[in-house]
Design a protein around this motif. Structure first.
Motif, PDB file in Angstrom:
ATOM      1  N   PRO A 129      -2.230  54.001   5.998  1.00 50.24           N
ATOM      2  CA  PRO A 129      -1.458  54.055   4.748  1.00 50.24           C
ATOM      3  C   PRO A 129      -2.251  54.622   3.577  1.00 50.24           C
ATOM      4  O   PRO A 129      -1.683  55.279   2.702  1.00 50.24           O
ATOM      5  N   VAL A 130      -3.573  54.378   3.550  1.00 48.52           N
ATOM      6  CA  VAL A 130      -4.390  54.868   2.440  1.00 48.52           C
ATOM      7  C   VAL A 130      -4.368  56.392   2.391  1.00 48.52           C
ATOM      8  O   VAL A 130      -4.372  56.995   1.318  1.00 48.52           O
ATOM      9  N   LYS A 131      -4.309  57.030   3.571  1.00 51.15           N
ATOM     10  CA  LYS A 131      -4.236  58.500   3.630  1.00 51.15           C
ATOM     11  C   LYS A 131      -2.969  58.995   2.945  1.00 51.15           C
ATOM     12  O   LYS A 131      -2.976  59.995   2.235  1.00 51.15           O
ATOM     13  N   MET A 132      -1.878  58.248   3.148  1.00 52.21           N
ATOM     14  CA  MET A 132      -0.617  58.593   2.482  1.00 52.21           C
ATOM     15  C   MET A 132      -0.746  58.379   0.978  1.00 52.21           C
ATOM     16  O   MET A 132      -0.303  59.211   0.171  1.00 52.21           O
ATOM     17  N   TYR A 133      -1.387  57.278   0.577  1.00 52.92           N
ATOM     18  CA  TYR A 133      -1.529  56.976  -0.844  1.00 52.92           C
ATOM     19  C   TYR A 133      -2.346  58.043  -1.571  1.00 52.92           C
ATOM     20  O   TYR A 133      -2.145  58.284  -2.765  1.00 52.92           O
ATOM     21  N   LEU A 134      -3.253  58.700  -0.851  1.00 56.33           N
ATOM     22  CA  LEU A 134      -4.107  59.726  -1.468  1.00 56.33           C
ATOM     23  C   LEU A 134      -3.325  60.958  -1.912  1.00 56.33           C
ATOM     24  O   LEU A 134      -3.845  61.796  -2.648  1.00 56.33           O
ATOM     25  N   ASN A 135      -2.059  61.071  -1.478  1.00 55.13           N
ATOM     26  CA  ASN A 135      -1.216  62.173  -1.955  1.00 55.13           C
ATOM     27  C   ASN A 135      -0.976  62.083  -3.452  1.00 55.13           C
ATOM     28  O   ASN A 135      -0.620  63.059  -4.094  1.00 55.13           O
ATOM     29  N   ASP A 136      -1.170  60.883  -4.004  1.00 52.96           N
ATOM     30  CA  ASP A 136      -0.916  60.657  -5.425  1.00 52.96           C
ATOM     31  C   ASP A 136      -2.196  60.743  -6.261  1.00 52.96           C
ATOM     32  O   ASP A 136      -2.190  60.370  -7.444  1.00 52.96           O
ATOM     33  N   ILE A 137      -3.272  61.238  -5.681  1.00 56.41           N
ATOM     34  CA  ILE A 137      -4.577  61.179  -6.349  1.00 56.41           C
ATOM     35  C   ILE A 137      -4.598  61.921  -7.689  1.00 56.41           C
ATOM     36  O   ILE A 137      -5.305  61.528  -8.614  1.00 56.41           O
ATOM     37  N   PHE A 138      -3.819  63.004  -7.808  1.00 56.69           N
ATOM     38  CA  PHE A 138      -3.816  63.785  -9.051  1.00 56.69           C
ATOM     39  C   PHE A 138      -2.734  63.335 -10.031  1.00 56.69           C
ATOM     40  O   PHE A 138      -2.680  63.829 -11.162  1.00 56.69           O
ATOM     41  N   THR A 139      -1.852  62.450  -9.611  1.00 54.60           N
ATOM     42  CA  THR A 139      -0.680  62.126 -10.432  1.00 54.60           C
ATOM     43  C   THR A 139      -0.702  60.726 -11.035  1.00 54.60           C
ATOM     44  O   THR A 139      -0.122  60.509 -12.099  1.00 54.60           O
ATOM     45  N   VAL A 140      -1.371  59.757 -10.378  1.00 59.04           N
ATOM     46  CA  VAL A 140      -1.250  58.361 -10.845  1.00 59.04           C
ATOM     47  C   VAL A 140      -1.859  58.126 -12.223  1.00 59.04           C
ATOM     48  O   VAL A 140      -1.388  57.250 -12.964  1.00 59.04           O
ATOM     49  N   THR A 141      -2.888  58.900 -12.586  1.00 62.24           N
ATOM     50  CA  THR A 141      -3.513  58.691 -13.902  1.00 62.24           C
ATOM     51  C   THR A 141      -2.500  58.852 -15.032  1.00 62.24           C
ATOM     52  O   THR A 141      -2.562  58.146 -16.042  1.00 62.24           O
ATOM     53  N   VAL A 142      -1.567  59.777 -14.861  1.00 66.31           N
ATOM     54  CA  VAL A 142      -0.569  60.067 -15.890  1.00 66.31           C
ATOM     55  C   VAL A 142       0.323  58.846 -16.129  1.00 66.31           C
ATOM     56  O   VAL A 142       0.634  58.501 -17.275  1.00 66.31           O
ATOM     57  N   ASN A 143       0.728  58.174 -15.044  1.00 63.34           N
ATOM     58  CA  ASN A 143       1.550  56.970 -15.173  1.00 63.34           C
ATOM     59  C   ASN A 143       0.750  55.815 -15.766  1.00 63.34           C
ATOM     60  O   ASN A 143       1.262  55.055 -16.592  1.00 63.34           O
ATOM     61  N   MET A 144      -0.500  55.687 -15.330  1.00 58.96           N
ATOM     62  CA  MET A 144      -1.335  54.590 -15.839  1.00 58.96           C
ATOM     63  C   MET A 144      -1.534  54.708 -17.345  1.00 58.96           C
ATOM     64  O   MET A 144      -1.655  53.702 -18.055  1.00 58.96           O
ATOM     65  N   ALA A 145      -1.567  55.955 -17.847  1.00 59.06           N
ATOM     66  CA  ALA A 145      -1.771  56.189 -19.281  1.00 59.06           C
ATOM     67  C   ALA A 145      -0.458  56.375 -20.038  1.00 59.06           C
ATOM     68  O   ALA A 145      -0.467  56.506 -21.265  1.00 59.06           O
ATOM     69  N   GLY A 146       0.672  56.413 -19.320  1.00 57.67           N
ATOM     70  CA  GLY A 146       1.978  56.558 -19.971  1.00 57.67           C
ATOM     71  C   GLY A 146       2.244  57.942 -20.530  1.00 57.67           C
ATOM     72  O   GLY A 146       3.086  58.115 -21.425  1.00 57.67           O
ATOM     73  N   LEU A 147       1.548  58.961 -20.005  1.00 59.64           N
ATOM     74  CA  LEU A 147       1.619  60.321 -20.561  1.00 59.64           C
ATOM     75  C   LEU A 147       2.683  61.173 -19.870  1.00 59.64           C
ATOM     76  O   LEU A 147       3.130  60.852 -18.766  1.00 59.64           O
ATOM     77  N   PRO A 148       3.075  62.299 -20.492  1.00 58.47           N
ATOM     78  CA  PRO A 148       3.969  63.235 -19.810  1.00 58.47           C
ATOM     79  C   PRO A 148       3.197  64.172 -18.889  1.00 58.47           C
ATOM     80  O   PRO A 148       2.062  64.555 -19.194  1.00 58.47           O
ATOM     81  N   GLY A 149       3.807  64.506 -17.760  1.00 57.36           N
ATOM     82  CA  GLY A 149       3.193  65.461 -16.833  1.00 57.36           C
ATOM     83  C   GLY A 149       4.265  66.288 -16.168  1.00 57.36           C
ATOM     84  O   GLY A 149       5.356  65.784 -15.861  1.00 57.36           O
ATOM     85  N   ILE A 150       3.983  67.566 -15.947  1.00 56.02           N
ATOM     86  CA  ILE A 150       4.952  68.463 -15.312  1.00 56.02           C
ATOM     87  C   ILE A 150       4.297  69.179 -14.143  1.00 56.02           C
ATOM     88  O   ILE A 150       3.140  69.590 -14.226  1.00 56.02           O
ATOM     89  N   ALA A 151       5.025  69.289 -13.031  1.00 54.06           N
ATOM     90  CA  ALA A 151       4.581  70.071 -11.879  1.00 54.06           C
ATOM     91  C   ALA A 151       5.398  71.355 -11.836  1.00 54.06           C
ATOM     92  O   ALA A 151       6.624  71.318 -11.948  1.00 54.06           O
ATOM     93  N   VAL A 152       4.698  72.466 -11.678  1.00 54.49           N
ATOM     94  CA  VAL A 152       5.366  73.772 -11.665  1.00 54.49           C
ATOM     95  C   VAL A 152       4.860  74.572 -10.471  1.00 54.49           C
ATOM     96  O   VAL A 152       3.664  74.562 -10.169  1.00 54.49           O
ATOM     97  N   PRO A 153       5.760  75.245  -9.714  1.00 48.74           N
ATOM     98  CA  PRO A 153       5.318  76.040  -8.562  1.00 48.74           C
ATOM     99  C   PRO A 153       4.379  77.154  -9.011  1.00 48.74           C
ATOM    100  O   PRO A 153       4.648  77.837 -10.007  1.00 48.74           O
TER     101      PRO A 153
END
Length: 493
Positions: A425-449
């Motif tokens: 399961p930890v391998k799956m959780y690592l998919n969020d490694i670049f995104t979770v900081t934004v939620n923890m800090a309450g900031l806006p984030g956008i993903a663009v192709p």
């Protein structure tokens, strides 16, 4: 596939306003597309065809009367986490079997008030817990993208996998989604779509099934940056029913599209260059840096020193809040119920059968970290780490950085049923490694192709902004989008 379903929200809006097409025609084209593709992609768990046609006819009448709203006649898909009055709302969980709320979430009500049309409810990871859309009670969603020369099915990312897949496969003009640790941005990156998680409090959480209340935030997934700006304008609002909702005025996000980024300071965090990062992700990141520099932005190296603690802290805070929020599902008032010899036996049987394995895992983790003797060691410490993560961003923004550029995901989409992910399961959780900081800090984030992998799969870049400065994100994301071009999957379904 009808040419009408290829229209972006902005393009469809212009044709509807010019009376070149009716909302009923547009809606029927999407319903036909869903009927043809959904048995293969499994993006929708409920299709509300008759309701959609009725809403479309009323939109056409408002156009004729000159009373069209901002999203008048635009057909949208709604993640199954949003309460929709009288319509299936189960968070894709067995424990909410047959639940049809008698109320509407604030976000969806805002969309209907602006004239949007509901096509149906979209598949998702159960209670938004997952990064691949494989934990849904209704089965996994299939990504419309495939590796070149392969017929193996890939995940669309999660938890908003149905939202991302339906937008990429042109089964709706845009979709609502939610993001607790990356659940908008990660699936957007996996499907070549645009997804924005706005600042915490920008969209009301009222009527959205709660996962982790201090992290959850609604946002749109769309085909391009302009459409994301259009949808967010309608979704966002101040709401007295949600005390965490901001009372700030909602700006015209679309006006930021095309704004120059000349003179902006774009931060590149050194901590995001993680060990084992694939060369194609690093190369994509460098391309994004070059595009923004060529557009006149100043590129600066920055440090976010507590980044490495974000993922472990997130997987304490989020399950703790989930454990508390999911205690309400007991079989007494609504949803699934298994009879037992007494009320405790009924609770145990209902919850044991009603929740899937991943949800049970997170409830157990959350209950453990909140229990006597462990609260201080885990939950309290994680909240302190969260404060330090937030402070890292505040320091960087105080130094004049306007936005931060990072990869959106550590890889392209992987196969459904990937053995390594299933075993660890930890391998799956690592998919969020670049995104979770934004939620923890309450900031806006956008993903663009931003490009395609060596195997022909979409890859995304992420832009992180100051609190309530989504406009800068739309402006910078538009520069990346214009440089990278748009990406659509080859139709095989």
């Amino acid at each position: 596939m009808s040419e009408l379903t290829k229209l972006t929200i902005a393009e469809a809006r212009e044709k509807l306003r010019a009376r070149e097409v009716t909302s009923e025609e547009l809606t029927n084209a999407y319903i036909d597309a869903i009927e043809a593709a959904n048995p293969t992609l499994n993006a929708y768990v409920t299709v509300t065809s008759e309701k959609a046609r009725d809403m479309a006819r009323r939109s056409d009448a408002r156009y004729a009367a000159g009373e069209a709203g901002a999203l008048e006649g635009i057909p949208l898909g709604i993640k199954d986490l949003f309460a929709t009055e009288g319509v299936h709302t189960q968070a894709c969980s067995h424990i909410l079997d047959h639940f049809e709320p008698r109320y509407e979430s604030t976000v969806t009500q805002n969309l209907w008030d602006d004239g949007a049309v509901m096509l149906g409810k979209l598949n998702m990871d159960e209670f938004a817990m997952g990064s691949s859309n494989e934990t849904s009670y209704y089965g996994p969603v299939t990504n419309p993208w495939r590796v070149e020369g392969s017929n193996r099915n890939l995940v669309p990312g999660g938890s908003s996998g149905g939202s991302a897949a339906s937008v990429a496969a042109m089964l709706c003009a845009g979709a609502t989604a939610t993001d607790t640790g990356g659940s908008i941005r990660q699936p957007a990156a996996f499907t070549g779509t645009v997804g924005i998680k706005p600042t915490y409090g920008r969209c009301s959480r009222w009527g959205i099934v709660a996962f982790a209340s201090s992290l959850d935030q609604a946002g749109p997934i769309t085909r391009d940056v302009r459409d994301a700006a259009i949808m967010l304008k309608s979704m966002a609002s101040s709401d007295p029913k949600d005390t965490t909702s901001t009372d700030r005025e909602v700006p015209d996000y679309e006006a930021a599209i095309g704004r120059s980024v000349k003179g902006m300071k774009i931060g590149i965090p050194r901590e995001y260059r993680v060990d084992g990062m694939p060369g194609e992700i690093d190369g994509l990141w460098q391309k994004g840096i070059d595009w923004l520099r060529d557009a006149g932005a100043e590129i600066v190296d920055i440090s976010l020193p507590h980044t490495k603690y974000a993922l472990p802290a997130y997987y304490i805070v989020a399950p703790a809040e989930a454990s508390s929020n999911l205690a309400r599902y007991d079989g007494v008032r609504y949803g699934l119920r298994h009879n037992g010899k007494d009320i405790l036996d009924m609770y145990e049987k209902t919850r044991a059968d009603g929740f899937g394995a991943e949800v049970k895992r997170r409830i157990m983790i959350g209950t453990y970290v909140l229990s006597a003797g462990y609260y201080d060691a885990y939950y309290l410490k994680a909240q302190k780490v969260r404060t330090l993560i937030k402070r890292d961003f505040e320091t960087v923004f105080a130094d004049g950085v306007d936005a931060i550029l990072t990869p959106a995901t550590p890889s392209a989409a992987f196969e459904i049923g990937d053995a390594e992910m299933a075993a660890d399961p930890v391998k799956m959780y690592l998919n969020d490694i670049f995104t979770v900081t934004v939620n923890m800090a309450g900031l806006p984030g956008i993903a663009v192709p931003a490009g395609l992998s060596e195997s022909g799969l979409p890859l995304g870049l992420q832009l992180i902004g100051r609190p309530f400065d989504e406009e800068t994100l739309f402006a910078t994301a538009n520069v990346v989008e214009q440089a990278a071009g748009r990406f659509t999957p080859k139709r095989w379904w």
